[in-house]
Motif scaffolding. Sequence first.
Motif, PDB file in Angstrom:
ATOM      1  N   ILE A 124      51.916  42.265  42.149  1.00 21.05           N
ATOM      2  CA  ILE A 124      50.804  42.457  41.225  1.00 21.05           C
ATOM      3  C   ILE A 124      49.477  42.320  41.958  1.00 21.05           C
ATOM      4  O   ILE A 124      48.526  43.083  41.697  1.00 21.05           O
ATOM      5  CB  ILE A 124      50.893  41.452  40.055  1.00 21.05           C
ATOM      6  CG1 ILE A 124      52.143  41.754  39.217  1.00 21.05           C
ATOM      7  CG2 ILE A 124      49.647  41.524  39.179  1.00 21.05           C
ATOM      8  CD1 ILE A 124      52.411  40.740  38.120  1.00 21.05           C
ATOM      9  N   VAL A 125      49.397  41.367  42.887  1.00 23.69           N
ATOM     10  CA  VAL A 125      48.183  41.216  43.697  1.00 23.69           C
ATOM     11  C   VAL A 125      47.913  42.492  44.489  1.00 23.69           C
ATOM     12  O   VAL A 125      46.774  42.994  44.538  1.00 23.69           O
ATOM     13  CB  VAL A 125      48.319  40.011  44.654  1.00 23.69           C
ATOM     14  CG1 VAL A 125      47.180  39.984  45.671  1.00 23.69           C
ATOM     15  CG2 VAL A 125      48.331  38.702  43.868  1.00 23.69           C
ATOM     16  N   GLU A 161      41.582  48.354  42.647  1.00 18.24           N
ATOM     17  CA  GLU A 161      40.165  48.131  42.952  1.00 18.24           C
ATOM     18  C   GLU A 161      39.656  49.200  43.923  1.00 18.24           C
ATOM     19  O   GLU A 161      38.527  49.699  43.780  1.00 18.24           O
ATOM     20  CB  GLU A 161      39.965  46.742  43.553  1.00 18.24           C
ATOM     21  CG  GLU A 161      40.162  45.589  42.572  1.00 18.24           C
ATOM     22  CD  GLU A 161      39.006  45.454  41.571  1.00 18.24           C
ATOM     23  OE1 GLU A 161      38.008  46.202  41.690  1.00 18.24           O
ATOM     24  OE2 GLU A 161      39.123  44.616  40.659  1.00 18.24           O
ATOM     25  N   GLU A 162      40.518  49.567  44.890  1.00 16.41           N
ATOM     26  CA  GLU A 162      40.133  50.615  45.825  1.00 16.41           C
ATOM     27  C   GLU A 162      40.002  51.957  45.112  1.00 16.41           C
ATOM     28  O   GLU A 162      39.069  52.730  45.372  1.00 16.41           O
ATOM     29  CB  GLU A 162      41.169  50.713  46.954  1.00 16.41           C
ATOM     30  CG  GLU A 162      41.204  49.525  47.884  1.00 16.41           C
ATOM     31  CD  GLU A 162      39.883  49.327  48.596  1.00 16.41           C
ATOM     32  OE1 GLU A 162      39.365  50.306  49.186  1.00 16.41           O
ATOM     33  OE2 GLU A 162      39.348  48.202  48.555  1.00 16.41           O
ATOM     34  N   ALA A 189      46.038  44.279  53.939  1.00 13.95           N
ATOM     35  CA  ALA A 189      46.512  43.704  52.684  1.00 13.95           C
ATOM     36  C   ALA A 189      45.538  42.624  52.208  1.00 13.95           C
ATOM     37  O   ALA A 189      44.798  42.039  52.999  1.00 13.95           O
ATOM     38  CB  ALA A 189      47.902  43.117  52.867  1.00 13.95           C
ATOM     39  N   PRO A 190      45.529  42.333  50.912  1.00 11.21           N
ATOM     40  CA  PRO A 190      44.654  41.280  50.392  1.00 11.21           C
ATOM     41  C   PRO A 190      45.125  39.900  50.841  1.00 11.21           C
ATOM     42  O   PRO A 190      46.286  39.708  51.213  1.00 11.21           O
ATOM     43  CB  PRO A 190      44.791  41.436  48.877  1.00 11.21           C
ATOM     44  CG  PRO A 190      46.138  42.073  48.676  1.00 11.21           C
ATOM     45  CD  PRO A 190      46.333  42.967  49.855  1.00 11.21           C
ATOM     46  N   ASP A 191      44.230  38.960  50.806  1.00  9.85           N
ATOM     47  CA  ASP A 191      44.577  37.573  51.106  1.00  9.85           C
ATOM     48  C   ASP A 191      45.097  36.900  49.844  1.00  9.85           C
ATOM     49  O   ASP A 191      44.657  37.198  48.731  1.00  9.85           O
ATOM     50  CB  ASP A 191      43.349  36.809  51.623  1.00  9.85           C
ATOM     51  CG  ASP A 191      42.882  37.346  52.971  1.00  9.85           C
ATOM     52  OD1 ASP A 191      43.747  37.757  53.762  1.00  9.85           O
ATOM     53  OD2 ASP A 191      41.661  37.360  53.213  1.00  9.85           O
ATOM     54  N   THR A 207      52.525  37.836  53.578  1.00 10.06           N
ATOM     55  CA  THR A 207      51.197  38.288  53.149  1.00 10.06           C
ATOM     56  C   THR A 207      50.243  38.524  54.301  1.00 10.06           C
ATOM     57  O   THR A 207      49.281  39.259  54.167  1.00 10.06           O
ATOM     58  CB  THR A 207      50.582  37.247  52.203  1.00 10.06           C
ATOM     59  OG1 THR A 207      50.537  35.981  52.869  1.00 10.06           O
ATOM     60  CG2 THR A 207      51.422  37.106  50.949  1.00 10.06           C
ATOM     61  N   GLY A 208      50.486  37.893  55.436  1.00 10.57           N
ATOM     62  CA  GLY A 208      49.539  38.036  56.535  1.00 10.57           C
ATOM     63  C   GLY A 208      49.937  39.062  57.564  1.00 10.57           C
ATOM     64  O   GLY A 208      49.286  39.199  58.595  1.00 10.57           O
TER      65      GLY A 208
END
Length: 621
Positions: free
Chosen positions: A433-434, A441-442, A411-413, A405-406
Motif C-alpha cells: 500500500i505504501v 503521488e507520482e 522506493a519510498p522510505d 524496503t531499502g
Amino acid sequence: MEPPENSIDSDGSKLESAQRIILRWDSAASEEARGKMIFQSDRDEVDRFLRAVDEIQRTLSSISFSSSSSSSAAAAVDDHEVKANSAIQIAMARLEDEFRNILLSHTTVFEPDSLFLEESSVSPSLCVEAGDDDSSATPEEEELNSPGGSGSGRLTRRRSSYRSTSSIREMDLITPEAISDLRSIVQRMVAAGYSRECIQVYGTVRKSAMETIFKQLGIVKISIGDVQRLDWEAVVGKIRHWIRAAKVCIRIVFSSEKRLCEQLFDGICTAMDETCFMETVKASALRLFTFPEAISISRRSPDKLFKILDLHDALTDMLPDIEAIFDSDSSDTIRVQAVEIQARLAEAARGILSEFENAVLREPSIVPVPGGTIHPLTRYVMNYIVMISDYKQTLDELIMSNPATGSDPNAPDMDFTELESKSPLDLHLIWLIVVLHFNLEEKSKHYRDTSLAHIFIMNNIHYIVQKVKRSPELREMIGDHYLRKLTGIFRHAATNYQRATWVRVLNSLRDEGLHVTGSFSSGVSKSALRERFKAFNTMFEEVHRTQSTWSVPDVQLREELRISLSEHLIPAYRSFLGRFRGHIESGRHPENYLKYSVEDIETIVLDFFEGYTTPPHLRRR
C-alpha cells in the motif's frame, strides 16, 4: 518302521494321483482345459486342484531332505522328482493364468463421479483408525470396509499406520469374494518359487486398471513442456480439475491399491506387498505429479499467484496422506518428489509477491485518468491485496522475512519500528500500500490542475481505506494504526482541494476594497462591487464547468465533499448577496451581475464531481 521303499511307493501313489489332476488342467495338452478356468468351476474342483498342488509341493520338499543307500530307492526318488517338477511347472503356469483371469474378471468398475463423491462426502468419523481390530468395528465401519455390507471376503490383517489418516477412503478394487482365491494362488506360487511371475502378472493387470481409472478421472499423459505452452486460462481450469482428481488418486485409488496388495501378499513373502504396490502405482504417481511440477517451474506472473497457492495448499493437505501411503524405502522417490514440488510452489509464491511489489512501484503509466477518478492500478492492487489476505494462513507460513524496503533507491522510505507486532506478511501488505501510494503521488503530478491532483489522491486513498475496512481479515492485518494514517492522507487531500479551488472564489466575496471614503461621501463603490460580482460569476462558472466533469465515485465521499464546500460557499455568498444586492439592483442591467440566487448555487453544487462527459455550462433549472 516302514522300509524306505514302501514309503517311496506310498508317496509315488499320492504323487501320481496329484499329477493326474494337474495334467487334466494342462492348457498346452488339452483343448478342453484351454477353454475353461478352474476357479470358475465348482468349489470341489478348485479344492482338488489346490490339494494336488500342495501334495506335489510336499513331495518335492520330502525329496530334497531324503537320503538312501539303496540304489533302487535313489532311482525311484529321481523319478518322483522329475515327475513332481514337471507337474509343478504345469500347475504354476495354470495358476498364473487363473490369477490373471480372476484379477481381470473381478476388477471393480467405478464411474468417475462416484470416485469424486466418495472423496468429498464420506464423514471422517467413518474412518478405521490404526490399531482397530476388525472384530470391534462398528456397523458403519463394516459398511465402509465392505461396500456390500456383508463383510464377505474381509481378512484379518496387519493395520498399517496410514489407516490413521482420517482423509483416506479405501474401497474394494477387487470384489471381496475373489480375495480369498487370489491369496490362495499367491501362497502356492510363492511357495513354489514363482513370486517373480506372480508380481509380474499382478503388476501388468493392475497397471492397466490404474490406467483406466486415470482416464476416467481425466488425468492424461502430458509433459512439462506441454503444460507450459498452454494459455493460463486453460491452465486455471486444469488446476481445479487436478486438485480434485489428485485427492481421489491419493486418498482413494492409491490407498485402496495398497490395501489390496496387503490383502493378497501380506504375511506370505517379505515386502512382497510393497513390491507389488510400487510395481502398480509408481508410474501413475510420477505422472500425477508432472502437472504441479510444471506449474512450479513455469514463468512467474502476478495472475498466477493464487492458483499456485491453491496447488500448494492442496499438496500440503495431501502430504500426510502421501507420506503415510508411500511409507516404504521403495516409495521414497514419490515422497521426495511431492515434498520438492511443494517447496518449489512455495518459492514461486514468494517470488511472485516480491516481483509484484516491484511491479507496483514501477508501473509506468503517466496519462492521467479522466476526472481524477480511481486509477485502474489502485483497483487491481487492492483487489489483489484482499485476495492475498484470503490466503493469510498459507502465506504466514511461507513469508518469513520483512519486505526489503531499502533495496531500491527509487522506493519510498518506511519505518517499521512502530509496526513491530505485525507479521512479515502483514508488513508486506502494508508495504504494498505504501508503494502504491508512492506511485499514485507520482501520477498525480501529471495533472495540470492542482485541484484535480488533490481529488485524484483523495479518491484513490479513500478507495484503499474502504477496501481495507470492508475486509475484516485485511483490516486486522493492516491494523488501525496504519488505517488511521491512510484516512488522514485522503482527508488532507480533500482539504488541499478546497484550499486550491475555493480560496480564490471566496476571496471575491469579501468586503475589502468595496468601501470608499471621501470628504463629501462614503459608502460602497458600485463599480468595484460590479467587478466583484462579475469575478465571482466567472470563477464559479469555470469551477462548475470543469469540476462537474470530475468524478468522486464513492457516493458518501462525494456528498461529504459537497456538504463541506457548501458550508463555506453558501453562507459566504448568502451574506455577500444580502449586504450588496440592493446596490446592484438600483443600477443598470442588474441581471448581468446578479446571476445566481442562493438556491441556484445550492443546486449547481449538486453537479460537482458527477463525472459528466459533457460540461453542463450552467444548465437552466
